[in-house]
Design an enzyme around this catalytic site. Structure first.
Site, PDB file in Angstrom:
ATOM      1  CG  ASP A 164      -5.730   2.819   0.719  1.00 24.10           C
ATOM      2  OD1 ASP A 164      -5.039   2.333   1.042  1.00 24.10           O
ATOM      3  OD2 ASP A 164      -6.669   2.932  -0.366  1.00 24.10           O
ATOM      4  CG  HIS A 168      -6.012 -15.703  -6.377  1.00 24.91           C
ATOM      5  ND1 HIS A 168      -5.797 -15.906  -7.874  1.00 24.91           N
ATOM      6  CD2 HIS A 168      -7.355 -15.056  -6.784  1.00 24.91           C
ATOM      7  CE1 HIS A 168      -6.967 -16.540  -8.473  1.00 24.91           C
ATOM      8  NE2 HIS A 168      -7.534 -15.922  -8.404  1.00 24.91           N
ATOM      9  CG  ASP A 169      -9.581 -18.719  -6.625  1.00 25.81           C
ATOM     10  OD1 ASP A 169      -9.674 -17.989  -5.871  1.00 25.81           O
ATOM     11  OD2 ASP A 169      -9.322 -19.472  -8.234  1.00 25.81           O
ATOM     12  CG  ASP A 184      -6.219 -12.890 -13.015  1.00 23.24           C
ATOM     13  OD1 ASP A 184      -7.470 -13.861 -13.893  1.00 23.24           O
ATOM     14  OD2 ASP A 184      -6.023 -13.362 -12.122  1.00 23.24           O
ATOM     15  CG  ASP A 208     -10.994 -16.110 -13.392  1.00 22.20           C
ATOM     16  OD1 ASP A 208     -10.787 -16.615 -12.044  1.00 22.20           O
ATOM     17  OD2 ASP A 208     -13.064 -15.998 -13.155  1.00 22.20           O
ATOM     18  CG  ASN A 232      -3.693   5.553  -0.915  1.00 19.58           C
ATOM     19  OD1 ASN A 232      -3.564   4.033  -0.203  1.00 19.58           O
ATOM     20  ND2 ASN A 232      -3.669   5.443  -1.703  1.00 19.58           N
ATOM     21  CG  ASP A 285      -1.850   1.190   1.643  1.00 23.39           C
ATOM     22  OD1 ASP A 285      -2.679   2.269   0.727  1.00 23.39           O
ATOM     23  OD2 ASP A 285      -1.814   1.828   2.450  1.00 23.39           O
ATOM     24  CD  GLU A 296     -10.021 -20.175 -12.450  1.00 15.25           C
ATOM     25  OE1 GLU A 296      -9.855 -20.442 -10.894  1.00 15.25           O
ATOM     26  OE2 GLU A 296     -10.866 -19.793 -12.984  1.00 15.25           O
ATOM     27  CG  ASP A 322      -1.594   1.329  -3.486  1.00 18.89           C
ATOM     28  OD1 ASP A 322      -0.397   0.994  -3.678  1.00 18.89           O
ATOM     29  OD2 ASP A 322      -2.073   1.871  -2.517  1.00 18.89           O
TER      30      ASP A 322
END
Length: 593
Positions: A27, A335-336, A100, A202, A25, A23, A260, A31
Site C-alpha cells: 500500500d 524524523h524532525d 514514542d 514527545d 503489503n 512496507d 524531548e 508497517d
C-alpha cells in the site's frame, strides 16, 4: 560520584520511522510486518534499543503524533498482534523497544475530545484547555503548526475556544486536571505491562500550563527572545507532574524515559534527569541542532555554514553537565530533522561516504547515549524537493501557505527547505536499487530519493569499505570499550576552526579521537605522541610526520589505546584562539573578552 552502569547508558538507539521503513503489503506505507521482516538486519547492526515513532490509532494529521486511540495500533501499520510479534522478535534478539508517546495533546478525533467538544457539562470537557467566549478573545498563544499562528480555535457547541500548541487538530490535554493525568498513567502502565522497555516522550516539557492565562507577549519578546518554546517549557507544575508520572508509572519496571527537551537550556538539564529527582532518565536538547540556522520564522540555513568552534562549545558544555550525575544523549538527525550527512557532512559523491563515516565516529565516541535515525547507517541524503506538491509534512506545507499569504519569497523558502525540511529525513529507507528501493511494491507515500540506485543497503552489504560496514565496526568498538561510554571526555584545541580533537579515558586507558569536519585538507599537531597507526581510520590514506598528521577532507582517526597518564606534547593552543577572536572582533566591531 562515578556514573552508575546501566543498560540505557550503554545502549545505542536506532530510530525507526515506521511509515518509511519497510512496507509489507504494497500500500506504499511502511508497517509493523515490514519491520518484523527486517529484524535480523537490525540485530546485525549491533544496536541495542529501537525507538519506534508513534504507531497508535491516528488520523495522521501529523503522521501519528496526533493520537486518537492510545490502546490500538494504526490500521495502516497493522494490528496489536503484529505489535506483540514485533516486541517478541526484538526481545529475542536482545533489542529493547522504546515507544514514542505524545501526552501533551491528542487528536481532535480522540474519544475524549469528541465528547469534550459537545458540551461544557461533559465530564471530558475538563480534559482539555478552554477559554469561554463570553470572556472575549482568549489571550494570544502561538501555534507551531497553525497557519494563523494562533493556538486557540473556536468550538460552536461549547461556545468556547480550545488550546492547541500545534495543529488545530491536536488539542492540548489539561494536565491540571487530576483525572486526565490518571488516565495517562493508566495507559502508560498498560504498555509497560505488555513488556515495552520505555517511552520517548514527545513535547513533554509543554504539559504544564499557567491557567491564569496572562498576556505574555511582551515577556516572551524580552525574556525569551520571541521563542515561544521557551515559555511553553516552563509551566508552573512541570516538575511536579514528571515526578508524579515517574512514581505512578516507572517504579517497579526496568524501563527508561527519553524526553524531548524543546525550550530547555543547559542550566536546567539536571532538574529533569538528576537521579535523585526521579523524573526522566534522559533528554535530548536542540541547542546543537539549531547551529547553522539564521533566526527567522522557519529554519533558514545560514549561508556561512557550520561554525565548528560553536559546535565544540555546545557539545563540550553538555558533556560537562552530566559528568557526575544525570545522563545525556547525542544525535545529528531524526524524523524532525534533515539527513545527517547533508546537514553536517557533505553529500556530494566525492565526500558523502567519508563524511558519513566521520559523523558516525563522532556520535559513537562521545559520552552520551547515541541516537541514529534509520538510513544514517548507509549515509542517506536529503531528497531536495523542488515543488511544494512533493511535500507531505504539515510543518512545511503550512509555512508555505503562511508565507504565500504574506507575499514572502516562496522560491527562497523552497530552496531553504531543500536543506532543512523534515521530509528530507522521512523518505523511505533504501534497501536496494529496484524502482521503489525495495521499500514497497506499490506507490510510496513519499517519493524515494533517486540516489537509491547506488546508495542502498544491498550494495553496501557487499562492500567491505561501505558506510554500513564501518557503522557495524564502530558499534563493536564502542561495545568492547567501556571508556567510550563512561570514560572522561577532554577537548583539545577548542578554537581550531576545522579539527575536533578530544580524548576518552577510563582507569588506565585513553583513546584520542581526531575529526576533520570540512572538505579541506589540514595539517594538525596531535596533543599526544602516538607510535602506532590509527586504531580506526575512515580512509585508506594516512599521512603523519612526527606528531603532525595530515588530515584529508572529513578524515576521522582514533588512536590508542594510550596510557591514561601519558603526558601531552604541548599546552592547549593559543594561536587559534587569537585567530578566532580577531575574526569575531572584525565581524562585530567589538573586542571579544
Amino acid at each position: 560520584m562515578p556514573q552508575k552502569n546501566i543498560w540505557w547508558k550503554e545502549g545505542i538507539i536506532y530510530q525507526i520511522y515506521p511509515r518509511s521503513f519497510k512496507d509489507s503489503n504494497g500500500d506504499g506505507i511502511g508497517d509493523l510486518k515490514g519491520i518484523i521482516s527486517k529484524l535480523d538486519y537490525l540485530a546485525q547492526l549491533g544496536i541495542d534499543i529501537v525507538w519506534l515513532n508513534p504507531v497508535y490509532g491516528s488520523p495522521n494529521d501529523d503522521n501519528g503524533y496526533d493520537i486518537s486511540d492510545y490502546y490500538s495500533i494504526m490500521k495502516e501499520f497493522g494490528s496489536m498482534e503484529d505489535f506483540d510479534e514485533l516486541l517478541k522478535g526484538l526481545h529475542d534478539r536482545n533489542i529493547r523497544l522504546l515507544m514514542d508517546l505524545v501526552v501533551n495533546h491528542t487528536s481532535d478525533e480522540h474519544y475524549w475530545f469528541r465528547e469534550a467538544r459537545t458540551s461544557r457539562n461533559n465530564p471530558y470537557y475538563n480534559y482539555y484547555h478552554w477559554w469561554p467566549a463570553e470572556k472575549g478573545k482568549p489571550p494570544f498563544r502561538h501555534s507551531h503548526f497553525d497557519i494563523s499562528g494562533n493556538a486557540w480555535t473556536y468550538n460552536k457547541a461549547t461556545d468556547s475556544y480550545y488550546l492547541h500548541y500545534f495543529s488545530e487538530k491536536m488539542p492540548d490535554l489539561n494536565w491540571e486536571n487530576e483525572k486526565t493525568r490518571q488516565e495517562i498513567y493508566e495507559m502508560m502502565r498498560f504498555w509497560f505491562k505488555k513488556g515495552i522497555d520505555g517511552f520517548r516522550l514527545d513535547a513533554i516539557c509543554y504539559i504544564s500550563k499557567d491557567t491564569t492565562w496572562p498576556d505574555v507577549r511582551e515577556e516572551i519578546k524580552v525574556k525569551y527572545d520571541n521563542d515561544w518554546a521557551n515559555y511553553y517549557a516552563h509551566g508552573p507544575h512541570l516538575h511536579d507532574y514528571l515526578r508524579e508520572m515517574h512514581e505512578q508509572t516507572l517504579d517497579g519496571f526496568d524501563v527508561t524515559t527519553l524526553g524531548e527537551a524543546s525550550g530547555i537550556d543547559i542550566n536546567e538539564a539536571l532538574l529533569f534527569v538528576k537521579e535523585d529527582r526521579k523524573q526522566l532518565h534522559m533528554l535530548y536538547h536542540f541547542e546543537g541542532m539549531m547551529l547553522g540556522y539564521e533566526k527567522s520564522g522557519y529554519k533558514r540555513p545560514d549561508p556561512r555554514g557550520i561554525n565548528l568552534v560553536k559546535l565544540k562549545k555546545v557539545y563540550t558544555a553538555w558533556d560537562q553537565v552530566f559528568e557526575q550525575d544525570g545522563w545525556g544523549t547525542i544525535y545529528l538527525g531524526n524524523h524532525d530533522q534533515p539527513r545527517m550527512v547533508s546537514r553536517w557532512g557533505n553529500d556530494t559523491e566525492q565526500f558523502r561516504d567519508t563524511s558519513a563515516k566521520m559523523l558516525i565516529t563522532f556520535l559513537l565516541t562521545m559520552r552520551a547515549t547515541p541516537i541514529f535515525f534509520q538510513g544514517d547507517e548507509i549515509g542517506m541524503t536529503n531528497i531536495r524537493f523542488k515543488k511544494i506538491e512533493d511535500y507531505r509534512d504539515i510543518e512545511t506545507i503550512n509555512m508555505y501557505k503562511y508565507l504565500q499569504s504574506q507575499n514572502e519569497d516562496l522560491e527562497r523558502f523552497l530552496k531553504d527547505q531543500q536543506i532543512s525540511a523534515r521530509d528530507n529525513g522521512r523518505t523511505p529507507l533504501q534497501w536496494n536499487a529496484t524502482p521503489n528501493a525495495g521499500f514497497t511494491e506499490g506507490k510510496p507515500w513519499l517519493k524515494i530519493n533517486d540516489d537509491h540506485t547506488y546508495l542502498n543497503v544491498e550494495a553496501q552489504e557487499k562492500d567491505d569499505r561501505s558506510v554500513l560496514q564501518f557503522f557495524r565496526q564502530l558499534v563493536l568498538l564502542r561495545k568492547h570499550k567501556p571508556l567510550l561510554v563512561y570514560g572522561r571526555y577532554e577537548l583539545f584545541d577548542a578554537y581550531h576552526p576545522q579539527v575536533y580533537c578530544y580524548t576518552r579515558s577510563l582507569e588506565n586507558e585513553k583513546l584520542l579521537i581526531v575529526l576533520n569536519f570540512f572538505a579541506k585538507e589540514v595539517a594538525y599537531q596531535l596533543p599526544y605522541e602516538v607510535d602506532t597507526e590509527p586504531l580506526v581510520n575512515n580512509l585508506l590514506t594516512f599521512q603523519m610526520d612526527g606528531s603532525i598528521v595530515t588530515l584529508a577532507p572529513y578524515q576521522a582517526l582514533i588512536f590508542g589505546p594510550l596510557p591514561a597518564d601519558v603526558a601531552p606534547l604541548r599546552e592547549q593552543e593559543t594561536i587559534f584562539y587569537k585567530q578566532y577572536t580577531d575574526t569575531k572582533e572584525k565581524e562585530s566591531g567589538e573586542p571579544i573578552l
